[in-house]
Design a protein around this motif. Structure first.
Motif, PDB file in Angstrom:
ATOM      1  N   VAL A   1       0.825  -1.206   0.000  1.00 26.84           N
ATOM      2  CA  VAL A   1       0.000   0.000   0.000  1.00 26.84           C
ATOM      3  C   VAL A   1       0.862   1.260   0.000  1.00 26.84           C
ATOM      4  CG1 VAL A   1      -1.710   1.314   1.331  1.00 26.84           C
ATOM      5  CG2 VAL A   1      -1.952  -1.162   1.096  1.00 26.84           C
TER       6      VAL A   1
ATOM      7  N   GLN B   1       1.975   2.000  -3.454  1.00 27.77           N
ATOM      8  CA  GLN B   1       0.847   2.521  -4.237  1.00 27.77           C
ATOM      9  C   GLN B   1       0.582   3.983  -3.893  1.00 27.77           C
ATOM     10  OE1 GLN B   1      -2.301  -0.190  -3.254  1.00 27.77           O
ATOM     11  NE2 GLN B   1      -1.567  -1.784  -4.633  1.00 27.77           N
ATOM     12  N   ASN B   2       0.619   4.299  -2.610  1.00 26.58           N
ATOM     13  CA  ASN B   2       0.404   5.690  -2.181  1.00 26.58           C
ATOM     14  C   ASN B   2       1.487   6.601  -2.747  1.00 26.58           C
ATOM     15  OD1 ASN B   2      -1.842   4.925  -0.707  1.00 26.58           O
ATOM     16  ND2 ASN B   2      -0.752   4.844   1.233  1.00 26.58           N
TER      17      ASN B   2
ATOM     18  N   ALA C   1       3.268   6.133  -5.460  1.00 29.51           N
ATOM     19  CA  ALA C   1       3.041   6.280  -6.902  1.00 29.51           C
ATOM     20  C   ALA C   1       1.932   7.299  -7.166  1.00 29.51           C
ATOM     21  CB  ALA C   1       2.693   4.927  -7.519  1.00 29.51           C
ATOM     22  N   GLN C   2       0.878   7.247  -6.375  1.00 25.78           N
ATOM     23  CA  GLN C   2      -0.214   8.221  -6.500  1.00 25.78           C
ATOM     24  C   GLN C   2       0.301   9.631  -6.304  1.00 25.78           C
ATOM     25  OE1 GLN C   2      -3.154   6.937  -3.552  1.00 25.78           O
ATOM     26  NE2 GLN C   2      -4.729   7.241  -5.108  1.00 25.78           N
TER      27      GLN C   2
END
Length: 125
Positions: free
Chosen positions: A52, A55-56, A58-59
């Protein structure tokens, strides 16, 4: 990682100030943890960013301006809540006294960060 990214991408003075403080505090905490681990004969592990958190990150890399600042603060609030629970839990119930003391100190710093995240979020509204 995300805090260093905030130093580069944030457009809000409150977010930049928060990020600078967190980098300083995290650097200090990491040194204390390394010292405590060494004195106890434990191997320090460096955690790669995955799951996670990756992913955060990358966001966040794909955002800019106020969108970046808002998402960064949202993710920091979530991460600091989780970190506080882990550190305060170990401070209360951990097996190693020296690490319990360190976890307690870190929980105090994390609580301060939580407060600063909420203050910065309020300024973004």
């Amino acid at each position: 990682e995300s805090t260093r990214l905030a130093l580069e991408k944030s457009c809000a003075p409150a977010v930049q100030a928060l990020a600078r403080q967190m980098v300083e505090d995290l650097t200090r905490s990491a040194a204390k943890l390394q010292s405590a681990s060494s004195s106890l004969g434990l191997k320090s592990q460096v955690n790669a960013v995955g799951g996670v958190a990756a992913q955060n990150l990358a966001q966040l890399r794909n955002l800019s301006g106020q969108e970046f600042d808002r998402m960064y603060l949202t993710k920091q609030a979530e991460a600091h809540e989780q970190a506080y629970n882990i550190h305060s839990g170990y401070a209360a119930h951990g097996e190693t006294p020296q690490l319990r003391t360190l976890a307690s100190e870190m929980a105090t710093v994390i609580q301060q960060h939580r407060s600063h995240v909420h203050q910065a979020s309020a300024k973004m509204r």
